[in-house]
Design an enzyme around this catalytic site. Structure first.
Site, PDB file in Angstrom:
ATOM      1  N   TYR A  36       0.842  -1.207   0.000  1.00 41.29           N
ATOM      2  CA  TYR A  36       0.000   0.000   0.000  1.00 41.29           C
ATOM      3  C   TYR A  36       0.875   1.253   0.000  1.00 41.29           C
ATOM      4  O   TYR A  36       0.656   2.184  -0.783  1.00 41.29           O
ATOM      5  CB  TYR A  36      -0.879  -0.054   1.247  1.00 41.29           C
ATOM      6  CG  TYR A  36      -1.836   1.085   1.437  1.00 41.29           C
ATOM      7  CD1 TYR A  36      -2.879   1.312   0.537  1.00 41.29           C
ATOM      8  CD2 TYR A  36      -1.737   1.927   2.540  1.00 41.29           C
ATOM      9  CE1 TYR A  36      -3.780   2.345   0.738  1.00 41.29           C
ATOM     10  CE2 TYR A  36      -2.632   2.957   2.753  1.00 41.29           C
ATOM     11  CZ  TYR A  36      -3.653   3.164   1.849  1.00 41.29           C
ATOM     12  OH  TYR A  36      -4.549   4.180   2.049  1.00 41.29           O
ATOM     13  N   LYS A  39       1.161   4.206  -2.808  1.00 39.75           N
ATOM     14  CA  LYS A  39       0.870   5.612  -2.502  1.00 39.75           C
ATOM     15  C   LYS A  39       2.077   6.504  -2.804  1.00 39.75           C
ATOM     16  O   LYS A  39       1.918   7.622  -3.309  1.00 39.75           O
ATOM     17  CB  LYS A  39       0.418   5.767  -1.045  1.00 39.75           C
ATOM     18  CG  LYS A  39      -0.977   5.190  -0.767  1.00 39.75           C
ATOM     19  CD  LYS A  39      -2.052   5.955  -1.520  1.00 39.75           C
ATOM     20  CE  LYS A  39      -3.451   5.412  -1.261  1.00 39.75           C
ATOM     21  NZ  LYS A  39      -4.495   6.088  -2.050  1.00 39.75           N
TER      22      LYS A  39
HETATM   23  N1  SER Z   1      -6.097   3.912   7.158  1.00 44.74           N
HETATM   24  C1  SER Z   1      -5.154   3.445   6.190  1.00 44.74           C
HETATM   25  C2  SER Z   1      -4.843   2.016   6.395  1.00 44.74           C
HETATM   26  O1  SER Z   1      -4.753   1.605   7.533  1.00 44.74           O
HETATM   27  C3  SER Z   1      -3.901   4.258   6.249  1.00 44.74           C
HETATM   28  O2  SER Z   1      -3.924   5.197   5.263  1.00 44.74           O
HETATM   29  O3  SER Z   1      -4.652   1.320   5.460  1.00 44.74           O
END
Ligand code: SER
Length: 321
Positions: free
Chosen positions: A146, A150
Site C-alpha cells: 500500500y 501511494k
Molecule cells: N487507514 C489506512 C490504512 O490503515 C492508512 O492510510 O490502510
C-alpha cells in the site's frame, strides 16, 4: 460563489470517505452537479448525489467516456485498496491504486479535467526515520504494498504538476475514524471496530498491540481539511506530492481508556496479527506544519471529543439498524 458549471466526479463514493464527502459536496454544489461511482451495483437511493455510475476505475475507456459525458471539471479519486487488503493482493493493489490515477492525470493534461484530489497516506513513510513528529520532507521508505503504491502515486502527481501544470492536490491521511460507513481492510481500522464492539459486546480484541501509537483523524476534520485544500489558492501551495496531516495520535490502550469513560465495563484484549508489522513501520505522530502554513489546516476533534461523538452517533445508528 462557486461556478454553477462545476461538475464533480467522486470515485470510491460508497466507501468510508466517499459517503461523507459526497454529502458535503452535494450540500455545497447541489446534487445535480455531483456524479459518483463505485464498483457495486447501486442506485441513486444509496447516495445523496444526483447520479450514480457503476464504474470499474481500471476501465480507462469507460472512465474517459463518463468524464466526457458529464463534462466533469473536478475529480475526487478515492477508489483504493487499503493497507491490510493490499498485502493480500499486491499486484491488484498496484493496478487499482496507481494506474487509474495516471489515467486521470493524463485526462487533466489533455484539458478534459481541471482539478484532481487524490488521497495518499501515512503509509508512504517507512523504516529508518524517527517515529515521532515526522516531517513533510523525510526520506520515504515504505515497507508495505500500500505504501509503495501511494508513494508512486505521489510522485506521479508531482511529475504531472511540474511537467504539465496539472492541478492535482493530495493529503497523506492518517487513520480515519467515522461512524457512517465502515472502513475496510486498513491497519488503523481497529480504531473504528473498537467502537462497534464496545457498544455491542462491551469487549474487543485488538489486532494492534497495546502501546502502538498511530496518527488518527476524525472524519469531520478529514472532510474539512480536504475541502480547505481544494479551495486554497493555487499559488499558496508549496507541496505537489502530498501534504502531511497529523490529526491526533494515540495507542489502543489510550483509546480503550477513553471509551471506558462512557462504557465503564468495557474490556480490551490484544492479539496482534500481520497488521502489527505494518503499524510498526508507520510513524507514531506527524508534523503537519506545512499544511497549517499553506492552507490553514486546523482540527476540531481531539481523542475525547471524537470518542464522545462516535459513541453518541453509533449508539443511535446501531439502535435503529
Ligand atoms: N487507514 C489506512 C490504512 O490503515 C492508512 O492510510 O490502510
Amino acid at each position: 460563489m462557486e461556478s454553477s458549471t462545476e461538475k464533480i466526479l467522486i470515485t470510491g463514493a460508497l466507501g468510508q470517505i466517499g459517503t461523507e464527502l459526497t454529502n458535503k459536496l452535494v450540500n455545497i454544489y447541489g446534487k445535480e452537479n455531483i456524479i459518483v461511482s463505485g464498483l457495486d451495483k447501486a442506485d441513486n437511493s444509496q447516495t445523496s448525489a444526483g447520479f450514480y455510475e457503476r464504474m470499474d476505475v481500471t476501465n480507462t475507456e469507460l472512465v474517459r467516456r463518463i468524464i466526457q459525458e458529464y463534462k466533469i471539471s473536478t475529480v475526487y479519486h478515492l477508489a483504493s485498496l487499503l493497507s491490510g487488503t493490499s498485502e493480500q493482493q499486491p499486484l491488484f493493489a498496484w493496478k487499482l491504486n496507481v494506474e487509474p490515477l495516471i489515467n486521470f492525470l493524463e485526462m487533466a493534461k489533455e484539458g478534459l479535467i481541471q482539478k484532481i484530489f487524490w488521497p495518499s497516506s501515512i503509509a508512504v513513510f517507512g523504516t529508518g526515520i524517527p517515529k515521532e513528529n515526522v516531517g513533510q520532507n523525510v526520506i520515504l521508505n515504505p515497507a508495505t504494498v500500500y505504501g509503495i503504491s501511494k508513494l508512486a502515486g505521489e510522485k506521479w502527481c508531482e511529475y504531472f504538476h511540474h511537467k504539465f501544470g496539472v492541478d492535482v492536490r493530495s493529503i497523506r491521511y492518517p487513520g480515519l475514524i467515522s461512524w457512517k460507513t465502515p472502513a475496510g481492510g486498513g491497519t488503523t481500522d481497529y480504531a473504528v471496530e473498537i467502537f462497534y464492539k464496545a457498544i455491542e459486546e462491551k469487549k474487543y480484541t485488538s489486532f494492534i498491540s497495546e502501546n502502538t501509537a498511530m496518527p488518527m483523524l476524525y472524519m469531520d476534520d478529514a472532510i474539512d481539511a480536504t475541502l480547505q485544500l481544494m479551495n486554497a489558492p493555487k499559488n499558496h501551495l508549496s507541496v505537489h506530492s502530498s501534504y502531511n496531516l497529523g490529526g491526533m495520535s494515540f495507542t489502543p490502550k489510550q483509546l480503550a481508556d477513553e471509551i471506558k469513560k462512557h462504557i465503564p465495563d468495557f474490556e480490551i484484549r490484544y492479539n496482534p496479527d500481520f497488521r502489527q508489522a505494518i503499524a510498526d513501520s508507520w510513524p507514531a505522530s506527524i508534523d503537519d506544519s506545512v499544511a497549517k502554513k499553506d492552507w490553514n489546516l486546523n482540527y476540531t476533534f481531539g481523542i475525547s471529543e471524537m470518542t464522545e461523538d462516535m459513541i453518541k452517533n453509533l449508539r443511535m445508528k446501531l439502535a435503529i439498524g
